[in-house]
Design an enzyme around this catalytic site. Structure first.
Site, PDB file in Angstrom:
ATOM      1  N   LYS A  66       0.616  -1.331   0.251  1.00 30.85           N
ATOM      2  CA  LYS A  66      -0.026  -0.136   0.089  1.00 30.85           C
ATOM      3  C   LYS A  66       1.279   1.277  -0.208  1.00 30.85           C
ATOM      4  O   LYS A  66       0.757   2.051   0.885  1.00 30.85           O
ATOM      5  CB  LYS A  66      -0.748   0.432   1.191  1.00 30.85           C
ATOM      6  N   VAL A 171     -12.805 -11.039   2.551  1.00 28.39           N
ATOM      7  CA  VAL A 171     -13.938 -12.619   2.521  1.00 28.39           C
ATOM      8  C   VAL A 171     -13.684 -13.236   3.935  1.00 28.39           C
ATOM      9  O   VAL A 171     -12.707 -13.259   4.074  1.00 28.39           O
ATOM     10  CB  VAL A 171     -13.883 -13.303   1.032  1.00 28.39           C
ATOM     11  N   GLY A 175     -16.209 -10.562   7.004  1.00 25.77           N
ATOM     12  CA  GLY A 175     -17.969 -10.275   6.824  1.00 25.77           C
ATOM     13  C   GLY A 175     -18.622 -10.436   5.338  1.00 25.77           C
ATOM     14  O   GLY A 175     -19.050 -10.623   5.195  1.00 25.77           O
ATOM     15  N   ARG A 177     -18.734 -12.549   1.182  1.00 28.49           N
ATOM     16  CA  ARG A 177     -19.271 -13.610   1.122  1.00 28.49           C
ATOM     17  C   ARG A 177     -18.178 -13.638  -0.100  1.00 28.49           C
ATOM     18  O   ARG A 177     -18.730 -13.027  -0.954  1.00 28.49           O
ATOM     19  CB  ARG A 177     -20.454 -14.064   0.745  1.00 28.49           C
ATOM     20  N   ALA A 178     -18.402 -14.847  -0.815  1.00 31.70           N
ATOM     21  CA  ALA A 178     -17.188 -15.250  -2.194  1.00 31.70           C
ATOM     22  C   ALA A 178     -18.584 -14.739  -3.269  1.00 31.70           C
ATOM     23  O   ALA A 178     -18.220 -13.868  -3.846  1.00 31.70           O
ATOM     24  CB  ALA A 178     -16.629 -16.592  -2.245  1.00 31.70           C
ATOM     25  N   GLY A 192      -7.514 -14.161   3.584  1.00 33.74           N
ATOM     26  CA  GLY A 192      -6.600 -14.466   4.464  1.00 33.74           C
ATOM     27  C   GLY A 192      -6.664 -15.706   5.953  1.00 33.74           C
ATOM     28  O   GLY A 192      -6.770 -16.181   5.648  1.00 33.74           O
TER      29      GLY A 192
HETATM   30  O1  3DU Z   1      -9.082 -10.276   6.627  1.00 29.85           O
HETATM   31  P1  3DU Z   1      -8.751 -11.377   5.945  1.00 29.85           P
HETATM   32  O2  3DU Z   1      -7.621 -12.081   7.433  1.00 29.85           O
HETATM   33  O3  3DU Z   1      -8.895 -11.981   5.279  1.00 29.85           O
HETATM   34  O4  3DU Z   1      -6.917  -9.894   5.688  1.00 29.85           O
HETATM   35  C1  3DU Z   1      -7.243  -9.500   4.322  1.00 29.85           C
HETATM   36  C2  3DU Z   1      -5.904  -8.999   3.777  1.00 29.85           C
HETATM   37  O5  3DU Z   1      -6.172  -7.920   3.014  1.00 29.85           O
HETATM   38  C3  3DU Z   1      -5.053  -8.254   4.578  1.00 29.85           C
HETATM   39  O6  3DU Z   1      -3.620  -8.495   4.084  1.00 29.85           O
HETATM   40  C4  3DU Z   1      -5.206  -7.059   4.282  1.00 29.85           C
HETATM   41  O7  3DU Z   1      -4.300  -6.339   5.033  1.00 29.85           O
HETATM   42  C5  3DU Z   1      -5.795  -6.489   3.014  1.00 29.85           C
HETATM   43  N1  3DU Z   1      -6.910  -5.398   2.724  1.00 29.85           N
HETATM   44  C6  3DU Z   1      -7.944  -5.281   3.431  1.00 29.85           C
HETATM   45  O8  3DU Z   1      -7.779  -6.184   3.722  1.00 29.85           O
HETATM   46  C7  3DU Z   1      -8.776  -4.520   2.798  1.00 29.85           C
HETATM   47  C8  3DU Z   1      -8.042  -3.500   1.959  1.00 29.85           C
HETATM   48  O9  3DU Z   1      -9.451  -2.947   1.814  1.00 29.85           O
HETATM   49  C9  3DU Z   1      -7.233  -3.747   0.946  1.00 29.85           C
HETATM   50  C10 3DU Z   1      -6.034  -4.686   1.794  1.00 29.85           C
END
Ligand code: 3DU
Length: 215
Positions: A66, A171, A175, A177-178, A192
């Site tokens: 980012k 996803v 919260g 959904r795919a 993640g």
């Molecule tokens: O919530 P999760 O664990 O599925 O991870 C989501 C990933 O995507 C994580 O690396 C986060 O830094 C990144 N991300 C977002 O979650 C939201 C955004 O707007 C951009 C990146």
């Protein structure tokens, strides 16, 4: 299982440890289009993890740093990351077109046009229209949009030039959904915790992969 061209799942590999990262990536690779690395893994394991993940999985690597700095600093960071083998890099658009342009000159870029967390409504969402304009002007590989708000993904799709991909985090743990977000126009889902923190990452990846089929 089909070829990687049909895959729409990206693993967000937000663990610190090198061994754990390589193990999870290797056992889920069959179901992934790409692996995304973010600061936690780079801070925990060093930039070389990008090279190692590529070797182990054979998949494209997205560096989710980012980037949000002046053009020169963005360029300095991005050149090292591409040198390490990253195929794509994620940059913020709100810093302005010159900063994004500096990154795009070095490799395939993904611009954040809206984020998935609640706080994204405070500053980023009001700027989304302008960020979409920026993306349409610069034509990056793709943009980041929120899987937690499929209606925003539809909106972004309707304004975005055809051909620019939409990648959607949020996803599972956040919260989203795919099926909902893919139907709304996303090209890829980014997941993640629902994979790497599950008891059986391979099984979780397989289930998410199955959800993406036929949408
Ligand atoms: O919530 P999760 O664990 O599925 O991870 C989501 C990933 O995507 C994580 O690396 C986060 O830094 C990144 N991300 C977002 O979650 C939201 C955004 O707007 C951009 C990146």
């Amino acid at each position: 299982m089909s070829g990687s061209e049909d895959r729409r799942l990206i693993l967000a590999l937000d663990v610190y440890e090198r061994e754990r990262a390589l193990e999870i990536a290797e056992c889920t690779a069959d179901y992934l289009w790409a692996v995304k690395v973010n600061w936690p893994l780079i801070i925990g394991s060093g930039l070389e993890i990008i090279t190692e993940l590529k070797q182990v999985t054979g998949l494209p690597i997205i560096a989710d740093l980012k980037l949000a700095d002046i053009p020169n600093t963005n360029r300095l960071i991005a050149s090292k990351v591409f040198e390490a083998g990253a195929d794509y890099i994620i940059a913020h658009g709100f810093v302005g077109s010159d900063s994004v342009d500096a990154v795009m000159g070095l490799g395939k870029t993904i611009i954040v046009v809206e984020m998935s967390h609640p706080g994204a409504k405070e500053f980023i969402q009001p700027a989304t229209d302008k960020l979409i304009e920026l993306a349409n002007e610069l034509e990056p590989f793709g943009v980041i949009a929120p899987a937690t708000r499929p209606e925003r993904v539809s909106y972004i799709r309707s304004k975005l030039k055809p051909g620019i991909k939409i990648l959607t985090p949020g996803v599972g743990a956040q919260g989203g959904r795919a099926g909902d977000v893919l139907k709304a126009g996303a090209d890829y889902i980014i997941v993640g915790r629902s994979i790497y923190a599950s008891e059986n990452p391979r099984k979780s990846a397989r289930m998410l992969y199955a959800e993406t089929l036929g949408v």
